[in-house]
Write a protein that holds these residues in place. Structure first.
Motif, mmCIF file in Angstrom:
data_model
loop_
_atom_site.group_PDB
_atom_site.id
_atom_site.type_symbol
_atom_site.label_atom_id
_atom_site.label_comp_id
_atom_site.label_asym_id
_atom_site.label_seq_id
_atom_site.Cartn_x
_atom_site.Cartn_y
_atom_site.Cartn_z
ATOM 1 N N LEU A 52 -1.257 -30.095 36.065
ATOM 2 C CA LEU A 52 -0.153 -29.221 35.535
ATOM 3 C C LEU A 52 1.049 -29.034 36.814
ATOM 4 N N LEU A 53 0.531 -28.851 38.029
ATOM 5 C CA LEU A 53 1.513 -28.824 39.212
ATOM 6 C C LEU A 53 2.293 -29.977 39.349
ATOM 7 N N GLY A 54 1.611 -31.345 39.314
ATOM 8 C CA GLY A 54 2.124 -32.366 39.406
ATOM 9 C C GLY A 54 3.031 -32.675 38.202
ATOM 10 N N ALA A 55 2.905 -32.352 37.019
ATOM 11 C CA ALA A 55 3.682 -32.810 35.948
ATOM 12 C C ALA A 55 4.964 -31.878 36.076
ATOM 13 N N VAL A 56 4.799 -30.489 36.380
ATOM 14 C CA VAL A 56 6.124 -29.843 36.342
ATOM 15 C C VAL A 56 6.916 -30.185 37.531
ATOM 16 N N PHE A 57 6.376 -30.393 38.813
ATOM 17 C CA PHE A 57 7.055 -30.911 39.932
ATOM 18 C C PHE A 57 7.780 -32.253 39.586
ATOM 19 N N GLY A 58 6.985 -33.120 39.067
ATOM 20 C CA GLY A 58 7.581 -34.492 38.644
ATOM 21 C C GLY A 58 8.685 -34.466 37.593
ATOM 22 N N ALA A 59 8.488 -33.726 36.727
ATOM 23 C CA ALA A 59 9.620 -33.499 35.731
ATOM 24 C C ALA A 59 10.984 -32.975 36.268
ATOM 25 N N TRP A 60 10.597 -32.018 37.170
ATOM 26 C CA TRP A 60 11.777 -31.354 37.938
ATOM 27 C C TRP A 60 12.603 -32.150 38.960
ATOM 28 N N VAL A 61 11.698 -32.694 39.536
ATOM 29 C CA VAL A 61 12.376 -33.976 40.679
ATOM 30 C C VAL A 61 13.290 -34.912 39.828
ATOM 31 N N ALA A 62 12.255 -35.576 38.766
ATOM 32 C CA ALA A 62 13.022 -36.636 38.222
ATOM 33 C C ALA A 62 14.365 -36.377 37.251
ATOM 34 N N SER A 63 14.215 -35.045 36.860
ATOM 35 C CA SER A 63 15.352 -34.737 35.916
ATOM 36 C C SER A 63 16.495 -34.178 36.665
ATOM 37 N N MET A 64 16.293 -33.752 38.056
ATOM 38 C CA MET A 64 17.319 -33.679 39.030
ATOM 39 C C MET A 64 18.048 -34.968 39.351
ATOM 40 N N LYS A 65 17.357 -35.865 39.384
ATOM 41 C CA LYS A 65 18.227 -37.094 39.803
ATOM 42 C C LYS A 65 18.598 -37.696 38.706
ATOM 43 N N ALA A 66 17.857 -37.743 37.506
ATOM 44 C CA ALA A 66 18.425 -38.435 36.589
ATOM 45 C C ALA A 66 19.754 -37.503 35.809
ATOM 46 N N SER A 67 20.018 -36.307 36.413
ATOM 47 C CA SER A 67 21.165 -35.775 35.901
ATOM 48 C C SER A 67 22.640 -36.386 36.504
ATOM 49 N N SER A 68 22.355 -37.106 37.461
ATOM 50 C CA SER A 68 23.504 -37.871 38.023
ATOM 51 C C SER A 68 23.716 -39.179 37.635
ATOM 52 N N VAL A 69 22.883 -39.645 36.618
ATOM 53 C CA VAL A 69 22.801 -41.098 36.147
ATOM 54 C C VAL A 69 23.370 -40.885 34.741
ATOM 55 N N PRO A 70 24.500 -41.902 34.523
ATOM 56 C CA PRO A 70 24.936 -41.651 32.891
ATOM 57 C C PRO A 70 23.882 -42.280 32.033
ATOM 58 N N ASN A 71 23.824 -41.546 30.836
ATOM 59 C CA ASN A 71 22.908 -41.744 29.688
ATOM 60 C C ASN A 71 23.087 -43.209 29.361
ATOM 61 N N SER A 72 21.827 -43.986 29.803
ATOM 62 C CA SER A 72 21.988 -45.495 29.345
ATOM 63 C C SER A 72 21.996 -45.621 28.045
ATOM 64 N N ARG A 73 21.681 -44.926 26.978
ATOM 65 C CA ARG A 73 22.136 -45.119 25.536
ATOM 66 C C ARG A 73 23.520 -44.984 25.337
ATOM 67 N N LEU A 74 24.285 -44.796 26.061
ATOM 68 C CA LEU A 74 25.975 -44.430 25.921
ATOM 69 C C LEU A 74 26.643 -45.740 26.429
ATOM 70 N N LYS A 75 25.965 -46.680 27.267
ATOM 71 C CA LYS A 75 26.570 -47.885 28.086
ATOM 72 C C LYS A 75 27.112 -48.478 26.980
ATOM 73 N N ASN A 76 26.754 -48.745 25.807
ATOM 74 C CA ASN A 76 27.697 -49.510 24.957
ATOM 75 C C ASN A 76 29.131 -49.018 24.513
ATOM 76 N N PHE A 77 29.269 -47.727 24.520
ATOM 77 C CA PHE A 77 30.159 -46.950 24.297
ATOM 78 C C PHE A 77 31.424 -46.673 25.220
ATOM 79 N N GLU A 78 31.091 -47.195 26.582
ATOM 80 C CA GLU A 78 31.795 -46.818 27.685
ATOM 81 C C GLU A 78 33.209 -47.487 27.836
ATOM 82 N N ALA A 79 33.347 -48.711 27.191
ATOM 83 C CA ALA A 79 34.703 -49.396 27.276
ATOM 84 C C ALA A 79 35.470 -48.870 26.113
ATOM 85 N N ALA A 80 35.120 -48.462 25.159
ATOM 86 C CA ALA A 80 35.766 -47.889 23.972
ATOM 87 C C ALA A 80 36.214 -46.357 24.328
ATOM 88 N N ILE A 81 35.393 -45.668 24.951
ATOM 89 C CA ILE A 81 35.745 -44.441 25.517
ATOM 90 C C ILE A 81 37.026 -44.365 26.486
#
Length: 180
Positions: free
Chosen positions: A108-137
């Motif tokens: 449980l502690l590992g899961a919570v810590f892992g989710a927190w750390v990874a989500s903080m890092k990922a919040s600075s990465v653009p959504n990969s699902r939106l990559k196809n729309f970058e040029a149009a935007i």
């Protein structure tokens, strides 16, 4: 209970549409409201600095890989927590009686810590699902993301494409997280 619901939650799909400008996005938003799609399920993404007036701008949850990062961190952190707990049980510190509950706690502690750390890092990465729309935007178009019940995907897609020829149907995301 239908296949589109699970324990009271409606399964949703995210539809993507590209439109040329903010007024077109507002007209589509109004039509979706009349079709009983809540405003909270409609998000738009535009070039930075574009005034969106009364449209809901996509949040950090839609703009970044925050949710994906949290999922990955939860999985990896939980796995590492289980391994750490098993190691503590197999090789306990001198004089301490370790129990199986140790594995659960470390997982449980590992899961919570892992989710927190990874989500903080990922919040600075653009959504990969939106990559196809970058040029149009960047060219000034507006991306509309509308989360609809799975049972209404075809209806809503037909509604928008038949009434708004300027809207380009840009696909469907097969599953979206329940909370964003």
């Amino acid at each position: 209970m239908t296949a589109a619901t699970y324990k009271g939650f409606t399964m949703r799909r995210r539809l993507y549409f590209l439109v040329p400008d903010v007024p077109a996005a507002q007209r589509i938003r109004d039509q979706l409201l009349l079709a009983r799609i809540e405003d909270a399920h409609l998000h738009v993404l535009a070039k930075e600095g574009t005034p969106l007036d009364d449209l809901h701008e996509a949040s950090i949850l839609q703009k970044t890989d925050f949710v994906h990062g949290a999922e990955i961190g939860l999985t990896i952190g939980g796995g590492i927590g289980i391994v750490a707990g098993l190691l503590v049980i197999l090789f306990p510190p001198a004089g301490i009686n370790m129990q199986l509950v140790t594995v659960l706690i470390t997982a449980l502690l590992g899961a919570v810590f892992g989710a927190w750390v990874a989500s903080m890092k990922a919040s600075s990465v653009p959504n990969s699902r939106l990559k196809n729309f970058e040029a149009a935007i960047e060219a000034g178009q507006i991306l509309i993301m509308v989360d609809v019940p799975a049972s209404r995907v075809a209806e809503i897609r037909a509604l928008i494409t038949s009434h708004y020829p300027e809207a380009r149907d840009s696909g469907t995301e097969p599953a979206i997280p329940a909370f964003p």
